[in-house]
Design an enzyme around this catalytic site. Structure first.
Site, short mmCIF file in Angstrom:
data_model
loop_
_atom_site.label_atom_id
_atom_site.label_comp_id
_atom_site.label_asym_id
_atom_site.label_seq_id
_atom_site.Cartn_x
_atom_site.Cartn_y
_atom_site.Cartn_z
N HIS A 1 -30.29 -86.19 21.32
CA HIS A 1 -31.06 -86.94 22.32
C HIS A 1 -30.83 -88.44 22.16
O HIS A 1 -30.64 -89.17 23.14
CB HIS A 1 -32.57 -86.69 22.15
CG HIS A 1 -33.04 -85.30 22.45
ND1 HIS A 1 -33.82 -84.58 21.56
CD2 HIS A 1 -32.89 -84.51 23.54
CE1 HIS A 1 -34.13 -83.42 22.10
NE2 HIS A 1 -33.57 -83.34 23.30
N LYS B 1 -42.99 -74.38 27.77
CA LYS B 1 -42.27 -73.96 26.57
C LYS B 1 -43.28 -73.88 25.46
O LYS B 1 -44.29 -74.58 25.50
CB LYS B 1 -41.25 -75.03 26.15
CG LYS B 1 -39.99 -75.13 26.93
CD LYS B 1 -39.12 -76.20 26.30
CE LYS B 1 -37.79 -76.35 26.99
NZ LYS B 1 -36.97 -77.40 26.38
N ARG C 1 -24.75 -80.21 27.27
CA ARG C 1 -23.95 -79.56 26.22
C ARG C 1 -23.04 -78.54 26.89
O ARG C 1 -23.39 -77.98 27.94
CB ARG C 1 -24.86 -78.88 25.20
CG ARG C 1 -25.54 -79.87 24.27
CD ARG C 1 -26.79 -79.31 23.66
NE ARG C 1 -27.80 -79.10 24.70
CZ ARG C 1 -29.04 -78.68 24.47
NH1 ARG C 1 -29.43 -78.43 23.24
NH2 ARG C 1 -29.88 -78.52 25.47
N SER D 1 -33.35 -78.83 19.89
CA SER D 1 -34.63 -78.91 19.16
C SER D 1 -35.04 -77.52 18.68
O SER D 1 -35.56 -77.36 17.57
CB SER D 1 -35.73 -79.48 20.05
OG SER D 1 -35.41 -80.79 20.44
P1 ADP Z 1 -36.07 -80.22 28.48
O1 ADP Z 1 -37.24 -79.41 28.06
O2 ADP Z 1 -36.32 -81.09 29.67
O3 ADP Z 1 -34.74 -79.49 28.56
P2 ADP Z 1 -35.16 -81.35 26.00
O4 ADP Z 1 -35.95 -82.23 25.11
O5 ADP Z 1 -34.78 -80.01 25.48
O6 ADP Z 1 -35.97 -81.29 27.32
O7 ADP Z 1 -33.83 -82.11 26.44
C1 ADP Z 1 -33.85 -83.28 27.21
C2 ADP Z 1 -32.45 -83.54 27.73
O8 ADP Z 1 -31.58 -83.81 26.64
C3 ADP Z 1 -31.83 -82.38 28.50
O9 ADP Z 1 -31.03 -82.90 29.54
C4 ADP Z 1 -30.94 -81.71 27.46
O10 ADP Z 1 -29.85 -81.03 28.05
C5 ADP Z 1 -30.47 -82.94 26.68
N1 ADP Z 1 -30.07 -82.60 25.31
C6 ADP Z 1 -30.72 -81.82 24.43
N2 ADP Z 1 -30.04 -81.74 23.27
C7 ADP Z 1 -28.92 -82.49 23.43
C8 ADP Z 1 -27.78 -82.79 22.61
N3 ADP Z 1 -27.64 -82.26 21.39
N4 ADP Z 1 -26.83 -83.62 23.09
C9 ADP Z 1 -26.95 -84.13 24.35
N5 ADP Z 1 -27.99 -83.88 25.19
C10 ADP Z 1 -28.95 -83.06 24.74
#
Ligand code: ADP
Length: 165
Positions: free
Chosen positions: A17, A41, A90, A128
Site C-alpha cells: 500500500h 470484510k 496486483r 493484508s
Molecule cells: P479494499 O478493501 O478496498 O480492497 P485494501 O486495503 O485491501 O482495500 O487495498 C486498497 C488498494 O490497495 C486496492 O486497490 C488494492 O488492490 C491495493 N493493494 C493492496 N495490496 C497491494 C500491494 N501489495 N501492492 C499494490 N497495491 C495493493
C-alpha cells in the site's frame, strides 16, 4: 492542484500500500489515504487503529495525509475536492474487481478519474489478509510492514479484542 484519494480498508497498511501511496505522491500534488470505516470484510483492526497506523506510516511525507471516511467513496472524493482515485493492481488478484469498481465509479461520478498503479514486483503477492495469517501463525512479517505495524499486528493477533490505541 491535483488531489488524489487512495481509498481502502488498510487492515493494516502494508509496504505494498505504502509503495502505491508514495508513487502517487510523486505525481499528484496531494494524496489522501481514505480509510473506509466499515467494509464488508472481517477486519482485525478498528477504523481508528487502521487510520492511526496508516498516519504513522506516512508521517514524514508532507503531501500524504490520512482520513477516515464512511459512505460512498465518490462522496468522500467530492468532500475533499479530489479529481483522482488511486488504486493498486496486483497481477493475478485485482484486475476484475478494480475494473468493475472503475466502471461503477465512472457511472456514479464521471468527473472522478480512477488511476491504477501496477504493484511493484516485490509486493505482487502481498495482501493484508495473507499478512494477518502469517502473523497469526507466528511467522516473520518485518519485511512487509513498518516496525509500528509489525508490533501492532503481533499484539493484535494475541488479543484481538484489546484496543491498541
Ligand atoms: P479494499 O478493501 O478496498 O480492497 P485494501 O486495503 O485491501 O482495500 O487495498 C486498497 C488498494 O490497495 C486496492 O486497490 C488494492 O488492490 C491495493 N493493494 C493492496 N495490496 C497491494 C500491494 N501489495 N501492492 C499494490 N497495491 C495493493
Amino acid at each position: 492542484m491535483t488531489i488524489a484519494i487512495y481509498p481502502g480498508s488498510f487492515d493494516p497498511i502494508t509496504n505494498g500500500h505504502l509503495d502505491v501511496a508514495l508513487r502517487a505522491a510523486r505525481i499528484f500534488d496531494q494524496v489522501i489515504i481514505g480509510v473506509y470505516d466499515t467494509p464488508e470484510k472481517m477486519l482485525l483492526f478498528s477504523p481508528q487503529e487502521r487510520a492511526t497506523l496508516a498516519s504513522a506510516a506516512v508521517k514524514e511525507v508532507s503531501n500524504i495525509e490520512v482520513q477516515l471516511y464512511s459512505g460512498l467513496t465518490i462522496d468522500f472524493a467530492r468532500k475533499v475536492g479530489a479529481q483522482v482515485m488511486v488504486r493498486g493492481l496486483r497481477a493475478s488478484a485485482d484486475f476484475e474487481f478494480e475494473f468493475d469498481l472503475a466502471m461503477m465509479t465512472h457511472n456514479l461520478s464521471p468527473e472522478l478519474e480512477m488511476v491504477c498503479f501496477m504493484a511493484s514486483p516485490q509486493y505482487q503477492f502481498l495482501s493484508s489478509s495473507l499478512l494477518k495469517e502469517v502473523a497469526r501463525l507466528g511467522g516473520n512479517i518485518t519485511d512487509w510492514v513498518t516496525p509500528n505495524v509489525a508490533l501492532a499486528l503481533v499484539n493484535k493477533v494475541k488479543s484481538p479484542s484489546e484496543k491498541i490505541f
